[in-house]
Design an enzyme around this catalytic site. Sequence first.
Site, short mmCIF file in Angstrom:
data_model
loop_
_atom_site.label_atom_id
_atom_site.label_comp_id
_atom_site.label_asym_id
_atom_site.label_seq_id
_atom_site.Cartn_x
_atom_site.Cartn_y
_atom_site.Cartn_z
N ASP A 31 -4.52 -8.15 38.28
CA ASP A 31 -4.77 -7.00 37.42
C ASP A 31 -5.74 -6.08 38.15
O ASP A 31 -6.40 -6.50 39.12
CB ASP A 31 -5.35 -7.45 36.07
CG ASP A 31 -5.14 -6.41 34.98
OD1 ASP A 31 -4.29 -6.64 34.09
OD2 ASP A 31 -5.79 -5.35 35.02
N THR A 120 8.62 -3.11 29.27
CA THR A 120 9.71 -2.39 28.64
C THR A 120 9.80 -0.99 29.24
O THR A 120 8.82 -0.23 29.20
CB THR A 120 9.49 -2.33 27.12
OG1 THR A 120 9.43 -3.67 26.64
CG2 THR A 120 10.63 -1.60 26.43
N PHE A 246 13.55 -10.00 9.13
CA PHE A 246 13.12 -8.60 9.15
C PHE A 246 13.62 -7.82 7.95
O PHE A 246 14.05 -6.68 8.06
CB PHE A 246 13.51 -7.95 10.50
CG PHE A 246 12.49 -8.29 11.54
CD1 PHE A 246 12.37 -9.60 12.00
CD2 PHE A 246 11.60 -7.33 12.02
CE1 PHE A 246 11.39 -9.94 12.92
CE2 PHE A 246 10.62 -7.68 12.93
CZ PHE A 246 10.52 -8.98 13.38
N CYS A 257 4.62 -2.39 20.23
CA CYS A 257 5.99 -2.30 20.76
C CYS A 257 6.91 -1.42 19.92
O CYS A 257 7.53 -0.50 20.45
CB CYS A 257 6.59 -3.69 20.85
SG CYS A 257 5.60 -4.78 21.87
N ARG A 324 -3.09 -1.56 17.71
CA ARG A 324 -2.29 -0.44 18.21
C ARG A 324 -1.25 -0.02 17.17
O ARG A 324 -0.49 -0.84 16.68
CB ARG A 324 -1.62 -0.83 19.54
CG ARG A 324 -2.60 -0.79 20.69
CD ARG A 324 -1.96 -1.22 21.97
NE ARG A 324 -1.82 -2.67 22.04
CZ ARG A 324 -1.24 -3.31 23.06
NH1 ARG A 324 -0.75 -2.63 24.07
NH2 ARG A 324 -1.17 -4.63 23.07
C1 UGA Z 1 8.13 -7.07 18.28
C2 UGA Z 1 9.45 -7.86 18.25
O1 UGA Z 1 9.50 -8.68 17.07
C3 UGA Z 1 9.59 -8.74 19.48
O2 UGA Z 1 10.87 -9.37 19.48
C4 UGA Z 1 9.47 -7.87 20.72
O3 UGA Z 1 9.57 -8.62 21.91
C5 UGA Z 1 8.14 -7.18 20.71
O4 UGA Z 1 8.05 -6.35 19.52
C6 UGA Z 1 8.04 -6.34 21.95
O5 UGA Z 1 8.83 -5.41 22.12
O6 UGA Z 1 7.24 -6.67 22.83
P1 UGA Z 1 5.60 -7.57 17.58
O7 UGA Z 1 5.36 -6.12 17.79
O8 UGA Z 1 4.64 -8.52 18.18
O9 UGA Z 1 7.05 -7.99 18.17
O10 UGA Z 1 5.58 -7.85 16.03
P2 UGA Z 1 6.59 -8.19 14.83
O11 UGA Z 1 6.25 -9.52 14.32
O12 UGA Z 1 7.98 -7.94 15.19
O13 UGA Z 1 6.10 -7.14 13.73
C7 UGA Z 1 6.12 -5.74 13.98
C8 UGA Z 1 5.78 -4.96 12.74
O14 UGA Z 1 6.86 -5.02 11.80
C9 UGA Z 1 4.54 -5.45 11.99
O15 UGA Z 1 3.76 -4.32 11.60
C10 UGA Z 1 5.12 -6.16 10.78
O16 UGA Z 1 4.25 -6.14 9.69
C11 UGA Z 1 6.37 -5.35 10.52
N1 UGA Z 1 7.43 -6.09 9.79
C12 UGA Z 1 8.07 -7.12 10.37
C13 UGA Z 1 7.78 -5.69 8.51
O17 UGA Z 1 7.21 -4.73 7.95
N2 UGA Z 1 8.79 -6.35 7.86
C14 UGA Z 1 9.45 -7.38 8.43
O18 UGA Z 1 10.36 -7.94 7.78
C15 UGA Z 1 9.08 -7.79 9.71
#
Ligand code: UGA
Length: 446
Positions: A31, A120, A246, A257, A324
């Site tokens: 890094d 990404t 989801f 992300c 973020r």
């Molecule tokens: C997300 C994806 O789930 C991963 O598969 C992907 O690799 C990652 O982005 C990435 O591109 O690096 P992440 O951002 O860590 O992962 O979090 P998630 O658990 O997917 O949640 C994202 C947001 O969606 C959160 O704010 C969560 O509260 C919201 N969410 C999730 C909902 O409002 N409803 C749902 O049913 C699921």
Amino acid sequence: MARIGIFGAGYVGLVTGACFADLGHEVVVRDVLPERIERLQAGEMPIFEPGLDEVLERSRDRISFTLDVREAVDGAEFLYVAVGTPPTVSGDADLSAVWTVVDELPDDVQGRPLVVMKSTVPVGTGARVRARLDARGLGNVGYVSNPEFTAEGTAVRDFLEPDRIVIGAFDEADGAAVEQLHAGIDAPVVRADVSSAELIKLAANAFLVTRISFINEIANVCELVGADVTRVAEGVGLDKRLGPHFLRAGLGWGGSCFPKDSLALKQLAANSGYHFQLLNAVIEVNELQKRRVVQKLQQRLGSLRGRTIAVLGLAFKPNTDDMREAPSRVIAHRLIAEGAEVRAWDPVARPVDLEGVEICDSILAAVRDADAAVIVTEWPELRELTTPEVREAMARPLIIDGRNFLDPGVVVAAGFEYEGIGRPTLATPGGVNGNPQPEPDRELQS
Ligand code: UGA
């Protein structure tokens, strides 16, 4: 076993490095931040990711950390790129950190190391990196796209037990080498051309946010017709063609992300001459969804000027300290703009840039004298929110559950007013909780 250099000691780089070391490979993580590398060398973990400490501990003798490019490159067969690609002002992905890695590769790299893209990136990046390597006379360096699908909080498990491994290569043998690198992980492998692998990543995230925005709109319809979105989602999700994931309605998606990647795909399509109408709507629905919480408070309390609102949970989701694009940011700022005093609690996130928000050490301190509490992040601690102490501490025991986390019946029975997202309101024991009438505006009263 292979030797792997990893560029970037952020979430993705550390998880990738630790997990590859766990699989038995020799890993050097590089890094540019001296403080970050010093901490890692001292055995400290600079990020909060459940399980990562343990994996690192197990494989400590196979992983090292450095500021030196040479150390990461020398003898490495794989050069993983896991640097940040944040959005630029135009919403395109900022690839400057990626270009720095490519340009820093020494001119005299020997053998056939493979640059493997974990960050990404927009579709077409692989082709551009290939051209840049060739222009530097580094035709011996291969290029493979190997996008990550790990979610924060479950990243270690997602890496070691993934739904699939996606590998996009220009050269068949390079793709096969990256596939071999994952030996020990039991998952289907999708082999594709580089552009398709790049698009799989963006399309997967776009599809996930489409599902969330879809169920959030269904929730908004539920509120108008008296249905319960949690039941609707359950009934819809049991259809095998649709699946249950989801479909949790709430106050919107955030994180490092989804917002970035959906915007990047939108701009990528636009730059290629295509107006991605559905994705535009999905993003807009999410912007509006965060604001609905403020409207719910206004419906219950009238003007928010002078009101105290407790924001419970700040991180964009539980089990992370990541702020973020957290919906809490928009909600807190909207509340402040409406004249409210905002107190916030989070068990882990300690943002220093939430101006005007008082960060409290305990839930009780955050809700004391509050006119309402809003559940923004469904931290497990909030399951115990509806205690007599909390009820008595609040000026008005009103809970807006932005994640449909609590059982409305239990909350109301405990003497609180409750409103979720897309759920019918219930009568409180001491009065009517449904169709709330706004209280007279405090400012107008005084
Ligand atoms: C997300 C994806 O789930 C991963 O598969 C992907 O690799 C990652 O982005 C990435 O591109 O690096 P992440 O951002 O860590 O992962 O979090 P998630 O658990 O997917 O949640 C994202 C947001 O969606 C959160 O704010 C969560 O509260 C919201 N969410 C999730 C909902 O409002 N409803 C749902 O049913 C699921």
